[in-house]
Design an enzyme around this catalytic site. Structure first.
Site, PDB file in Angstrom:
ATOM      1  N   HIS A 164       0.812  -1.223   0.000  1.00  0.00           N
ATOM      2  CA  HIS A 164       0.000   0.000   0.000  1.00  0.00           C
ATOM      3  C   HIS A 164       0.844   1.271   0.000  1.00  0.00           C
ATOM      4  O   HIS A 164       0.319   2.358  -0.189  1.00  0.00           O
ATOM      5  CB  HIS A 164      -0.932   0.009   1.222  1.00  0.00           C
ATOM      6  CG  HIS A 164      -1.993  -1.050   1.161  1.00  0.00           C
ATOM      7  ND1 HIS A 164      -3.329  -0.758   1.009  1.00  0.00           N
ATOM      8  CD2 HIS A 164      -1.920  -2.394   1.204  1.00  0.00           C
ATOM      9  CE1 HIS A 164      -4.028  -1.881   0.988  1.00  0.00           C
ATOM     10  NE2 HIS A 164      -3.190  -2.896   1.110  1.00  0.00           N
ATOM     11  N   ASP A 376       3.670   9.613  -0.819  1.00  0.00           N
ATOM     12  CA  ASP A 376       2.474   8.914  -0.363  1.00  0.00           C
ATOM     13  C   ASP A 376       2.146   7.808  -1.361  1.00  0.00           C
ATOM     14  O   ASP A 376       2.173   8.059  -2.573  1.00  0.00           O
ATOM     15  CB  ASP A 376       1.299   9.919  -0.306  1.00  0.00           C
ATOM     16  CG  ASP A 376       0.242   9.527   0.712  1.00  0.00           C
ATOM     17  OD1 ASP A 376       0.135   8.316   1.011  1.00  0.00           O
ATOM     18  OD2 ASP A 376      -0.484  10.420   1.201  1.00  0.00           O
TER      19      ASP A 376
HETATM   20  C1  G6P Z   1      -0.937   3.347   6.057  1.00  0.00           C
HETATM   21  C2  G6P Z   1      -0.501   1.902   5.883  1.00  0.00           C
HETATM   22  C3  G6P Z   1      -1.478   0.938   6.531  1.00  0.00           C
HETATM   23  C4  G6P Z   1      -1.730   1.356   7.971  1.00  0.00           C
HETATM   24  C5  G6P Z   1      -2.208   2.803   8.036  1.00  0.00           C
HETATM   25  C6  G6P Z   1      -2.426   3.292   9.481  1.00  0.00           C
HETATM   26  O1  G6P Z   1      -2.040   3.613   5.287  1.00  0.00           O
HETATM   27  O2  G6P Z   1      -0.336   1.600   4.505  1.00  0.00           O
HETATM   28  O3  G6P Z   1      -0.973  -0.379   6.500  1.00  0.00           O
HETATM   29  O4  G6P Z   1      -2.661   0.497   8.579  1.00  0.00           O
HETATM   30  O5  G6P Z   1      -1.228   3.620   7.426  1.00  0.00           O
HETATM   31  O6  G6P Z   1      -1.281   3.104  10.242  1.00  0.00           O
HETATM   32  P1  G6P Z   1      -1.282   2.193  11.559  1.00  0.00           P
HETATM   33  O7  G6P Z   1       0.157   2.107  11.937  1.00  0.00           O
HETATM   34  O8  G6P Z   1      -2.115   2.935  12.557  1.00  0.00           O
HETATM   35  O9  G6P Z   1      -1.881   0.855  11.205  1.00  0.00           O
END
Ligand code: G6P
Length: 493
Positions: A164, A376
């Site tokens: 992602h 991003d």
């Molecule tokens: C990004 C990453 C995700 C992640 C999100 C929130 O979008 O690609 O994998 O879940 O951030 O971050 P966190 O560390 O809170 O899961």
């Protein structure tokens, strides 16, 4: 004993449900707002799908359970796992490295060892949950070793991986002491998906530099027993649940809320909006600098323009994030102190998340949306803004060329956030843009966001996965794509 194994297993660091405790102290689970679960829900239901992930808190000790037709398989993480695998290796090594070292990555062997061990735990849970010949779809940078672990234990599985976040150029990637192990981990998949064409190119170049495997376009030939296996490494830009967002923005209560927000802000002539996780990749400081200078130059006036900045808390135990919060809040305080009046604050700063309804209302209330990320993977906020404005075809999206969304949303006002002078001029241009130009740009973006919604994204990925596994040409035009495009073309007119 009944076989409750699944034909489709999704593996991601976080579960698609959030645990909340109600007034009586009873824990309940609610679906998290992300688009991924919405996209996969119908396929997951019909396949009796399972989702392997972490519940977001240490040592929950939960048994698998059923939620809305999906089997939820929680992975337990201890405090040390969270420190070393999640906050450490995932978010203080890989995250800054993959975002072009905007912040310096830290390399610690004990973090790596824990990353390997926790990836093994996720892989073992997926192995146990997958029926013979099942499809397993692994998500994101926290779990890059899982594809290979799955293949070694279960060669019957069809394995997909989607990254992602960006994949960096080799000159940066090569810093990673465990660079070869990560590439080998990923190559356990049949299909490796990336956000941008450039990310997929960076990956195949890293393969060529590190391993003696041949690559041809987006196909990597990986040794497999006596022969070779073809792995597809290609861009599949992710999207949002466009229809749901459009509907939300059409709701009278949401539209009334948007009008109320404008009144509550003192009915400024123009409202600008930023919505981000509080992360150093998002360029929040650059945005604040540009706005502060516009106020200082007299090109923006406090009674005339208000910036609403939503900065949702994120990874707060990681030092770089704590530091960023201090800096952002200091800057907001200074700008508000220098240019505020009794009745108007230039910046309305909100350090918390909001429900989807409130987000849609904020999008509707804003004349200019500022997405100034330094790097991003995609930036779904940009796409949400477009979907929310598909009814009135108004609002201007200022979008960093370093966000994956810039590859698709070509009629946004594209900016380089490092160029503060250029950013200031673009903001002024966006604030003054004539109605007809706003409409023309938004209409083109709406078409794109309607054509490529998250359902289209997942269907395209899963179809490429099926074809690669069956030895068919994964790059031939897809039924899924053609059918979807023609119907949304009509909708877009
Ligand atoms: C990004 C990453 C995700 C992640 C999100 C929130 O979008 O690609 O994998 O879940 O951030 O971050 P966190 O560390 O809170 O899961």
């Amino acid at each position: 004993m009944p076989d409750d194994r699944s034909d489709l297993v999704v593996v991601s660091n976080r579960l698609p449900v959030d645990r909340t405790v109600d007034a009586d102290g009873e824990p309940t689970w609610t679906q998290s707002p992300g688009g991924l679960v919405t996209a996969l829900e119908p396929v997951m239901r019909s396949a009796g799908g399972a989702w392997v992930g972490w519940g977001g808190q240490p040592d929950l000790g939960l048994e698998p359970f059923e939620h809305d037709g999906i089997r939820i398989i929680p992975i337990d993480l201890s405090e040390t796992d969270i420190e070393r695998y999640y906050e450490g290796f995932s978010n203080d090594t890989l995250w800054p490295l993959y975002h072009d070292v905007i912040a310096p990555p830290s390399y610690h062997r004990v973090w790596w060892e824990r990353y390997v061990a926790v990836n093994r735990r996720f892989a073992d849970a997926a192995i146990a949950a997958a029926a013979p010949d099942a499809t397993v779809w692994v998500q994101d940078y926290q779990l890059q070793l899982v594809p290979r672990m799955l293949r070694e234990a279960r060669p019957d599985l069809t394995i997909g991986f989607f990254n992602h976040i960006p994949f960096p150029a080799y000159g940066i990637y090569s810093q990673l002491p465990w660079r070869t192990q990560i590439i080998e981990g990923l190559l356990g998949a049949d299909v490796i998906g990336f956000q941008r064409v450039a990310d997929a190119g960076n990956f195949t170049r890293a393969v060529r530099r590190l391993l003696p495997y041949s690559t041809k376009g987006s196909i990597v030939s990986v040794p497999d027993g006596d022969g070779t296996r073809q792995v597809l490494a290609k861009a599949f830009p992710i999207s949002i649940d466009t229809g749901a967002f459009e509907e939300l923005a059409q709701r009278p209560d949401v539209q009334e809320r948007a009008a109320q927000i404008r009144r509550d802000l003192g009915s400024p002539r123009k409202i600008m909006l930023g919505v981000d996780r509080l992360d150093y990749t998002k360029g929040i400081r650059h945005r604040l600098k540009a706005f502060g200078e516009l106020l200082a130059d007299g090109r923006a006036d406090v009674g005339d323009v208000t910036l609403v900045q939503v900065a949702s808390p994120s990874r707060e135990r990681v030092e770089t994030y704590r530091h960023l919060r201090d800096e952002v809040e200091l800057t907001v305080g200074r700008i508000n102190g220098d240019y505020g009046t009794i009745s108007h604050q230039p910046i309305s700063y909100l350090h918390h998340g909001f429900p989807r309804e409130e987000m849609a209302a904020l999008y509707l209330a804003s004349d200019v949306m500022l997405v100034t990320a330094l790097r991003d993977g995609m930036n779904l906020v940009a796409k949400e803004y477009v979907a929310a404005r598909s009814g009135d075809l108004d609002g201007v999206l200022v979008l960093s060329e370093f966000a994956g969304a810039a590859d698709e949303l070509r009629t946004a006002v594209l900016i380089n956030p490092h160029d503060i002078t250029g950013l200031k001029d673009s903001i002024v241009g966006a604030l003054e843009m004539p109605r007809e130009e706003r409409r023309r740009r938004m209409r083109a973006m709406r078409k794109r966001v309607r054509e490529n919604d998250v359902e289209h994204w997942s269907a395209t990925f899963l179809e490429a996965l099926r074809r690669t596994r069956n030895g068919e040409d994964p790059l031939a035009p897809s039924e899924v794509v053609v059918r979807k495009n023609s119907s949304s073309d009509k909708a877009a007119r």
